[in-house]
Scaffold this motif. Structure first.
Motif, PDB file in Angstrom:
ATOM      1  N   ARG A   1       0.807  -1.217   0.000  1.00 33.43           N
ATOM      2  CA  ARG A   1       0.000   0.000   0.000  1.00 33.43           C
ATOM      3  C   ARG A   1       0.844   1.271   0.000  1.00 33.43           C
ATOM      4  O   ARG A   1       0.422   2.296  -0.527  1.00 33.43           O
ATOM      5  CB  ARG A   1      -0.954  -0.003   1.183  1.00 33.43           C
ATOM      6  N   ALA A   2       2.019   1.214   0.604  1.00 35.65           N
ATOM      7  CA  ALA A   2       2.877   2.395   0.603  1.00 35.65           C
ATOM      8  C   ALA A   2       3.267   2.758  -0.827  1.00 35.65           C
ATOM      9  O   ALA A   2       3.233   3.930  -1.215  1.00 35.65           O
ATOM     10  CB  ALA A   2       4.120   2.145   1.453  1.00 35.65           C
ATOM     11  N   ALA A   3       3.610   1.748  -1.610  1.00 34.18           N
ATOM     12  CA  ALA A   3       3.972   1.995  -3.014  1.00 34.18           C
ATOM     13  C   ALA A   3       2.763   2.499  -3.798  1.00 34.18           C
ATOM     14  O   ALA A   3       2.880   3.399  -4.644  1.00 34.18           O
ATOM     15  CB  ALA A   3       4.524   0.721  -3.648  1.00 34.18           C
ATOM     16  N   LEU A   4       1.585   1.924  -3.514  1.00 37.59           N
ATOM     17  CA  LEU A   4       0.379   2.358  -4.211  1.00 37.59           C
ATOM     18  C   LEU A   4       0.044   3.804  -3.854  1.00 37.59           C
ATOM     19  O   LEU A   4      -0.345   4.597  -4.728  1.00 37.59           O
ATOM     20  CB  LEU A   4      -0.789   1.448  -3.841  1.00 37.59           C
ATOM     21  N   THR A   5       0.210   4.152  -2.593  1.00 40.03           N
ATOM     22  CA  THR A   5      -0.036   5.534  -2.179  1.00 40.03           C
ATOM     23  C   THR A   5       0.863   6.494  -2.939  1.00 40.03           C
ATOM     24  O   THR A   5       0.429   7.553  -3.414  1.00 40.03           O
ATOM     25  CB  THR A   5       0.184   5.682  -0.663  1.00 40.03           C
ATOM     26  N   ASP A   6       2.122   6.136  -3.080  1.00 40.81           N
ATOM     27  CA  ASP A   6       3.056   6.974  -3.850  1.00 40.81           C
ATOM     28  C   ASP A   6       2.590   7.109  -5.296  1.00 40.81           C
ATOM     29  O   ASP A   6       2.670   8.194  -5.887  1.00 40.81           O
ATOM     30  CB  ASP A   6       4.459   6.384  -3.802  1.00 40.81           C
TER      31      ASP A   6
END
Length: 517
Positions: free
Chosen positions: A472-477
């Motif tokens: 999710r951190a990568a998706l948020t970025d």
């Protein structure tokens, strides 16, 4: 055109001075030879126009036999079934005022509305007894009589099969609809005899082109204004067939119904179309019977329009309507549509966009949308202050923020109380939401204002994913980068929260105030 009813060149309706709207919607079909034609179809039964007319008469007679009198209110907590038609039109024919209620409400809401309306009778589907019965109990000796739909049908079967219509002025009170409301208590919008004629002809016929050959299926339920037109007044106005499905409108259920009944017009809301598109990703299919799809309740993103057309071969005609206006007053049409917009005003409806000082804005500038039409509610029951604030000199304050492009298409910017001011500049949550929905992982998104460490308001996105994502951190970025690339720099969401679903009204409007709480 219906005998005795016509429209002037400026789309104003002309009605007899003494009138009952059940006559053109129900009775006239017998004289026009549609008695044996299917008026209503469900998975379990077909009701012809002749059967419908007789049952409407029996219903009105039964209501009068129970002690109701003209102008008394009948509250209906009734699922999508033929009995809804019998109760609604039977009441109107007898001069009684039907008030269909949202079947998704809870006991406190029902208790409030029953008390507020001063109704003389409550009829409810047995499925809703667990909410309705306690609501009545809370009112103690002030509670009106109540019975289930099955009990009412038994009374109706014993009533006489013929009835004369109770005549009224076309502007007299006819039925109420309580707003689902994105905030606050529901408000009872009082509609006149003429209002269903106006929406059925001006939008149903002149915009959507509904004819007696159509088979109309609405996933949006009968209890609110959008569904009432889609699945009842539009087909009855032209002698078409209405398809009713009492089930919750899941993608599988709606696809099954479209295919089984060969529906020609389908009505949904963006939330449902998003879920249907996710289902079509997993299992592609086409719907050859459909000639038109319609959306309302919340703005339909252009990307959703594109994907639906790509996957089904049909277009979704987005529009904006309201409980107070009764149905869509600005809409796209099959020969004139622009994805990402609400379209142009329906014939007979005037629209203007005003700034905070009440002055018209220039094209391209945003402001508050006001409309004027013959289908708008007369007033709010028991709410004179809200009536005076919302209904001004024939104009209705929609509470929506809009702008108009150079070609005259209206573009939704969000509810006026949902607008954000970021860095001193007004910002539309809908614009950011549409950008986020363009990402293949996102099913739905809602944007609200959130205070940063300096107590300054910045956009925060609340996102529903198509499927669970581990990184999710990568998706948020990715999502933030997409917004920075696509939108003005100050508009990107500073925070992104992931949730399983968004809070919505029964009409599909996102309740952003619940996300702000």
């Amino acid at each position: 055109m219906v005998q005795g009813i016509d429209f002037s060149p400026d789309h104003k309706v002309r009605l007899p001075t003494r009138f009952n709207v059940a006559v053109p919607f129900i009775d006239r079909h017998l004289g026009e030879g549609r008695g044996a034609k299917a008026a209503i179809r469900t998975a379990h039964e077909t009701v012809t126009y002749a059967e419908l007319a007789e049952r409407v008469n029996r219903s009105g007679n039964a209501l009068l036999a129970m002690g109701l009198r003209p102008r008394d209110r009948l509250l209906m907590v009734v699922k999508d079934c033929p009995a809804f038609f019998y109760l609604f039109w039977g009441a109107i024919k007898a001069g009684i005022v039907p008030v269909p209620l949202n079947t998704l409400l809870r006991t406190p809401d029902y208790s409030y509305i029953i008390d507020d309306s001063g109704c003389g009778l409550v009829v409810h589907s047995s499925e809703f007894a667990n909410e309705v019965a306690p609501a009545l109990a809370q009112l103690e000796d002030k509670a009106p009589r109540a019975l289930t739909v099955d009990a009412f049908l038994a009374e109706m079967a014993r009533a006489a099969p013929a009835a004369e219509p109770h005549l009224a002025d076309p502007a007299d009170d006819c039925f109420w609809l309580y707003s689902s409301g994105s905030t606050g208590r529901p408000k009872g919008a009082v509609h006149a005899q003429r209002d269903m004629v106006v929406t059925s002809e001006l939008y149903g016929v002149r915009v959507l082109g509904v004819t007696e050959d159509d088979i109309c299926y609405s996933a949006a339920k009968l209890f609110f204004a959008y569904g009432l037109g889609n699945a009842m007044t539009f087909p009855l106005w032209v002698g078409a067939t209405a398809v009713l499905d009492e089930r919750r409108p899941t993608p599988d259920a709606t696809f099954e119904t479209i295919e089984a009944f060969e529906s020609t017009i389908f009505y949904g809301v963006p939330t449902l179309y998003a879920a249907q598109l996710a289902a079509l990703d997993a299992r592609p299919r086409r719907f050859p019977s459909l000639r038109a799809c319609v959306s309302a309740g919340e703005a339909l993103p252009a990307e959703m329009f594109r994907r639906w057309k790509e996957k089904t071969g049909t277009v979704i005609l987005d529009g904006i309507g309201s409980t107070e206006a009764l149905h869509i007053f600005i809409g796209n049409r099959l020969d004139d549509f622009r994805p990402g917009t609400s379209g142009r005003p329906v014939p007979g409806y005037a629209a203007r966009i005003l700034d905070e000082a009440g002055k018209p804005v220039a094209k391209g500038e945003r402001g508050r949308l006001w409309i004027r039409a013959e289908s708008t509610a007369k007033y709010y029951w028991n709410k004179p202050d809200k009536t005076a604030e919302t209904m001004v000199e024939g104009w209705l304050d929609t509470g929506d923020t809009y702008r108009q492009d150079e070609d005259g298409y209206f573009i939704y910017e969000g509810r006026s109380d949902d607008m954000l001011k970021v860095g001193g500049i007004w910002c539309s949550p809908v614009e950011i939401e549409n950008c986020l929905i363009g990402h293949p992982a996102v099913l739905e998104a809602a944007v609200i204002g959130h205070a940063d460490a300096d107590s300054l308001i910045k956009p925060k996105a609340v996102v529903v994913l198509k499927q669970a994502a581990d990184a999710r951190a990568a998706l948020t970025d990715e999502l933030m980068a997409l917004c920075k690339k696509t939108l003005a720099p100050y508009k990107y969401p500073r925070w992104i929260e992931y949730v399983p679903e968004l809070p919505k009204t029964a009409t599909g409007k996102i309740q952003r105030y619940k996300l702000r709480a």
